[in-house]
Scaffold this motif. Structure first.
Motif, PDB file in Angstrom:
ATOM      1  N   UNK B 169       0.831  -1.200   0.000  1.00  0.00           N
ATOM      2  CA  UNK B 169       0.000   0.000   0.000  1.00  0.00           C
ATOM      3  C   UNK B 169       0.873   1.260   0.000  1.00  0.00           C
ATOM      4  N   UNK B 170       2.111   1.125   0.468  1.00  0.00           N
ATOM      5  CA  UNK B 170       3.019   2.275   0.481  1.00  0.00           C
ATOM      6  C   UNK B 170       3.624   2.546  -0.895  1.00  0.00           C
ATOM      7  N   UNK B 171       3.262   1.735  -1.869  1.00  0.00           N
ATOM      8  CA  UNK B 171       3.816   1.825  -3.222  1.00  0.00           C
ATOM      9  C   UNK B 171       5.336   1.908  -3.185  1.00  0.00           C
ATOM     10  N   UNK B 172       5.966   0.877  -2.638  1.00  0.00           N
ATOM     11  CA  UNK B 172       7.427   0.909  -2.553  1.00  0.00           C
ATOM     12  C   UNK B 172       8.046   0.721  -3.925  1.00  0.00           C
ATOM     13  N   UNK B 173       9.306   1.161  -4.042  1.00  0.00           N
ATOM     14  CA  UNK B 173      10.019   0.912  -5.292  1.00  0.00           C
ATOM     15  C   UNK B 173      10.415  -0.561  -5.379  1.00  0.00           C
ATOM     16  N   UNK B 174      10.679  -1.118  -4.192  1.00  0.00           N
ATOM     17  CA  UNK B 174      11.081  -2.526  -4.143  1.00  0.00           C
ATOM     18  C   UNK B 174      10.315  -3.217  -3.016  1.00  0.00           C
ATOM     19  N   UNK B 175       9.817  -4.404  -3.264  1.00  0.00           N
ATOM     20  CA  UNK B 175       9.208  -5.203  -2.201  1.00  0.00           C
ATOM     21  C   UNK B 175      10.116  -6.394  -1.905  1.00  0.00           C
ATOM     22  N   UNK B 176      10.468  -6.519  -0.626  1.00  0.00           N
ATOM     23  CA  UNK B 176      11.310  -7.635  -0.210  1.00  0.00           C
ATOM     24  C   UNK B 176      10.425  -8.683   0.441  1.00  0.00           C
ATOM     25  N   UNK B 177      10.582  -9.932   0.043  1.00  0.00           N
ATOM     26  CA  UNK B 177       9.758 -10.991   0.617  1.00  0.00           C
ATOM     27  C   UNK B 177      10.664 -12.064   1.212  1.00  0.00           C
ATOM     28  N   UNK B 178      10.525 -12.279   2.522  1.00  0.00           N
ATOM     29  CA  UNK B 178      11.350 -13.267   3.203  1.00  0.00           C
ATOM     30  C   UNK B 178      10.561 -14.560   3.326  1.00  0.00           C
ATOM     31  N   UNK B 179      10.954 -15.570   2.590  1.00  0.00           N
ATOM     32  CA  UNK B 179      10.280 -16.881   2.590  1.00  0.00           C
ATOM     33  C   UNK B 179       8.755 -16.690   2.569  1.00  0.00           C
ATOM     34  N   UNK B 180       8.223 -16.072   1.521  1.00  0.00           N
ATOM     35  CA  UNK B 180       6.809 -15.685   1.559  1.00  0.00           C
ATOM     36  C   UNK B 180       5.851 -16.862   1.673  1.00  0.00           C
ATOM     37  N   UNK B 181       6.261 -18.038   1.247  1.00  0.00           N
ATOM     38  CA  UNK B 181       5.301 -19.138   1.179  1.00  0.00           C
ATOM     39  C   UNK B 181       5.609 -20.252   2.160  1.00  0.00           C
ATOM     40  N   UNK B 182       6.684 -20.078   2.944  1.00  0.00           N
ATOM     41  CA  UNK B 182       7.153 -21.182   3.782  1.00  0.00           C
ATOM     42  C   UNK B 182       6.108 -21.654   4.785  1.00  0.00           C
ATOM     43  N   UNK B 183       5.275 -20.739   5.298  1.00  0.00           N
ATOM     44  CA  UNK B 183       4.361 -21.108   6.374  1.00  0.00           C
ATOM     45  C   UNK B 183       3.017 -21.621   5.859  1.00  0.00           C
ATOM     46  N   UNK B 184       2.861 -21.712   4.533  1.00  0.00           N
ATOM     47  CA  UNK B 184       1.564 -22.143   3.999  1.00  0.00           C
ATOM     48  C   UNK B 184       1.610 -23.622   3.615  1.00  0.00           C
ATOM     49  N   UNK B 185       0.443 -24.270   3.646  1.00  0.00           N
ATOM     50  CA  UNK B 185       0.436 -25.676   3.233  1.00  0.00           C
ATOM     51  C   UNK B 185       0.507 -25.765   1.706  1.00  0.00           C
ATOM     52  N   UNK B 186       0.707 -26.984   1.196  1.00  0.00           N
ATOM     53  CA  UNK B 186       1.120 -27.159  -0.194  1.00  0.00           C
ATOM     54  C   UNK B 186       0.132 -26.553  -1.199  1.00  0.00           C
ATOM     55  N   UNK B 187      -1.153 -26.864  -1.002  1.00  0.00           N
ATOM     56  CA  UNK B 187      -2.171 -26.386  -1.935  1.00  0.00           C
ATOM     57  C   UNK B 187      -2.199 -24.865  -1.979  1.00  0.00           C
ATOM     58  N   UNK B 188      -2.232 -24.276  -0.768  1.00  0.00           N
ATOM     59  CA  UNK B 188      -2.313 -22.831  -0.643  1.00  0.00           C
ATOM     60  C   UNK B 188      -1.060 -22.181  -1.226  1.00  0.00           C
ATOM     61  N   UNK B 189       0.068 -22.890  -1.061  1.00  0.00           N
ATOM     62  CA  UNK B 189       1.334 -22.347  -1.538  1.00  0.00           C
ATOM     63  C   UNK B 189       1.308 -22.194  -3.054  1.00  0.00           C
ATOM     64  N   UNK B 190       0.819 -23.235  -3.725  1.00  0.00           N
ATOM     65  CA  UNK B 190       0.770 -23.169  -5.185  1.00  0.00           C
ATOM     66  C   UNK B 190      -0.148 -22.053  -5.643  1.00  0.00           C
ATOM     67  N   UNK B 191      -1.296 -21.958  -4.968  1.00  0.00           N
ATOM     68  CA  UNK B 191      -2.263 -20.923  -5.314  1.00  0.00           C
ATOM     69  C   UNK B 191      -1.644 -19.542  -5.111  1.00  0.00           C
TER      70      UNK B 191
END
Lengths: 297, 382
Positions: B169-191
């Motif tokens: 929402x801050x409209x950053x120039x760069x978005x950093x994502x630290x392990x964005x999907x690690x905590x999700x289960x497999x199905x949700x991760x793919x989605x």
């Protein structure tokens, strides 16, 4: 019923029995005495039921003690003084204890254990001894005055002991661990990613504290404050040893009524009112804690 | 799957076009923690609109590098430039960069709406603008209707989307994502993977993703940098890294691979023959580098590049091994065979189940021939 059920029942019932025997029954006795008149006898109060009298007159209770508490300024002043001292001591403990707890929570694990050990260390020495030690430090011929005199900062010894200052000092010193430990427990649980996240979103360090750390440490602030406020309100030893004549707190008044005047019924009434003053903040705390656990689920 | 960065024309990706300037430059960044070097002299150029993945095992320094980019850590030496401005000494609250934390770090005492609005409030944006931007963002991450919820009333996937919305929402120039999907289960991760790519495509922000999961990196990223012990060992598109790994570590890290050690016995132009003692075979390979005879090297072959047949193959420009089916696993879309060669080495082969049949084509203990083309042999000198 198998053995597990029996064991379970035993485990559940035991603390209740304990509470009944050592809290509820004594409380009932004090409550009963507070409705009696003092007499010169043993025990020094009239009994609630006198079975030697006629059936209609065998029950005797009076509210005189409570009326007297309202009428005599002494009690009102002691209660207010106690409330004032307990309140400000709690604030001071919070002001001193919060940075300590915060620093411990952010220290590396090795230092953290060391600091916690240091916080608990004073408990290894008797509370009474520690208060006596303060008398030695604060008295007109004590460590502080001698030091200040010898370096020529003052010409006359300062009156440090037997003042409100020494009472505050004693209470803050004695109860600080009770503030630091629950605050530490809350702060140590806080996810420091939250602080980083707030900084990342544009909050300067002080704003991060105001927006994130402080609101999330409220449960610790409340339990720490109650752990200091409740015992400080009824504190007897510290004002008796370190306090002056005008630092009359309710614990002292209670003691005087029981042992000086031997007016057990009046002393019981003082105790009951004190208990009510403590039960109210405890109920507030309970309410808050329940809401807290509700939120977590 | 390869993607083309949306900021660029479809023909040529930004990193191959000498005319485009990199958006983020990491110049010789090193970070020491009490004598331990977490990040070791890293150089990196990332272009606008890229979805760049930094991939590595735990403790390889990838998170430290991300925290340096966010401003939580000051590099011991080196510089960070974003959009031409030196960011090395700029505190996190003044950087045009936002981060999505691995733990999501959603403020538990604030509603979804307040969480998302937090960054804008700190900017001092006017109230009406905050409201509309928060609303837009909640729609983008499909959380409209959850504005008044507290984080503990949300599922893990929803919390992750709150964290994403709050950062975007801050409209950053760069978005950093630290392990964005690690905590999700497999199905949700793919989605979520595809959702992230869609969102990135819609708003065109440069994403830098840190992950330990090579599948995640491959599906998400335009380019991947593989990190080990604080250094980048390879940087390239997912295809480049999968098909042309620079060393055994990268080859082994990405998917399954069969590694055969051997000695070069004959060189002929680009082609060569490698004598692999362990599998007792001559393996044919090609390399663009000039390799001297008698060099010791490793031949790497992906399981899906090997064909498995009951009859010996008739082309003699293939490398051939003979063995028996030791183990087989049916995975629906493909079958995995573990073949024991005559010399006792296990080779993994995967084959697509192209014919619908309840019966197995190959059974345990069948004698089979494994063969692969010259170009399927990856020559690894490291």
């Amino acid at each position: 019923m198998n053995r597990d059920d029996l064991w379970r029942r035993f485990v559940i019932v035991t603390p209740y029995l304990w509470l009944l025997m050592f809290f509820l029954i004594p409380f009932g006795l004090v409550l009963k005495i507070s409705f009696a008149d003092p007499i010169v006898a043993m025990p020094p109060f009239t009994s609630l039921f006198d079975f030697n009298k006629a059936p209609g007159e065998s029950f005797y209770a009076t509210l005189d003690n409570y009326r007297f508490l309202l009428k005599d300024d002494l009690y009102r002043i002691s209660y207010l003084k106690s409330l004032k001292i307990a309140f400000f001591s709690t604030c001071l403990c919070l002001l001193v204890g919060y940075p300590i707890a915060y620093a411990i929570a952010r220290a590396s694990p090795v230092w953290r254990n060391m600091f916690l050990f240091l916080i608990i260390l004073p408990f290894w020495i008797s509370f009474l001894l520690r208060v006596y030690a303060w008398m030695g430090i604060l008295s007109t011929n004590g460590v502080i005055n001698n030091l200040l005199l010898s370096i020529g900062l003052i010409e006359q010894p300062l009156q440090l002991l037997y003042t409100d200052f020494s009472v505050y000092l004693g209470i803050v010193y004695s109860y600080l661990p009770f503030m630091v430990l629950p605050l530490y427990a809350t702060l140590a649980k806080l996810d420091f990613d939250l602080n980083d996240a707030a900084a990342d979103l544009g909050a300067k360090p002080l704003t991060v504290f105001r927006d994130v750390t402080l609101p999330l440490s409220i449960p610790g602030i409340i339990s720490g404050s109650l752990l200091v406020f409740i015992p400080a309100l009824g504190e007897f030893v510290i004002p008796a040893l370190l306090g002056g004549l005008d630092s009359l707190m309710i614990g002292r008044t209670l003691y005087d009524e029981f042992f000086g005047n031997r007016d057990w019924p009046l002393a019981s009434a003082v105790a009951i009112i004190l208990l009510l003053m403590l039960v109210v903040p405890m109920m507030v705390f309970q309410h808050y804690q329940l809401r807290e656990t509700d939120q977590r689920e | 799957m390869t993607q083309v960065s949306p900021a660029q024309s479809a023909e040529k990706p930004a990193w191959l076009d000498p005319a485009t300037k990199p958006f983020i430059r990491v110049e010789g960044v090193t970070k020491n923690f009490n004598g331990f070097t977490a990040v070791d002299n890293v150089d990196l150029e990332i272009y606008q609109g890229e979805l760049f993945a930094i991939l590595g095992g735990s403790g390889c320094g990838k998170t430290t590098l991300l925290r340096i980019l966010a401003g939580f850590e000051r590099p011991t030496s080196g510089r960070i430039l974003i959009d031409g401005a030196d960011m090395t000494a700029v505190p996190p609250y003044e950087r045009p960069v936002n981060m999505m934390f691995q733990s999501y770090a959603v403020f538990p005492h604030m509603t979804v709406e307040k969480n998302v609005a937090y960054g804008l409030k700190k900017e001092g944006a006017p109230k009406a603008e905050i409201q509309t931007r928060v609303k837009e963002m909640l729609e983008l991450v499909q959380l409209d209707g959850f504005a008044e919820r507290k984080p503990h009333q949300l599922s893990g996937g929803q919390r992750q989307r709150v964290a994403l919305a709050r950062a975007l929402v801050k409209r950053p120039k760069v978005l950093l994502l630290d392990e964005p999907l690690a905590a999700l289960d497999k199905k949700l991760r793919e989605h979520t993977q595809f959702e992230l790519m869609n969102i990135q495509d819609q708003i065109g922000v440069t994403f830098i993703v840190v992950t330990h999961d090579q599948d995640e990196a491959m599906t998400l990223a335009t380019r991947i940098a593989v990190m080990q012990a604080g250094r980048f060992i390879q940087c390239g598109t997912p295809k480049e890294i999968y098909e042309y790994p620079v060393n055994r570590y990268v080859a082994d890290f990405f998917g399954t691979i069969n590694l055969f050690e051997g000695t070069v016995s004959r060189v002929e132009g680009e082609g060569m023959e490698v004598e692999c003692g362990a599998i007792d075979a001559m393996v044919k390979a090609k390399s663009f580098e000039t390799i001297q005879p008698n060099t010791r090297l490793t031949i790497a072959v992906r399981p899906e590049k090997i064909s498995i047949t009951k009859e010996p193959p008739d082309h003699n420009d293939k490398s051939v091994l003979k063995g028996v089916v030791w183990d087989l696993g049916y995975h629906g879309n493909l079958s995995i065979y573990r073949v024991k060669t005559d010399s006792g080495v296990i080779v993994q082969v995967s084959a697509q189940n192209r014919i619908r049949s309840a019966e197995r084509v190959l059974e345990w203990d069948d004698v089979v021939y494994l063969s692969w083309d010259v170009q399927s042999s990856v020559v690894l000198t490291e």
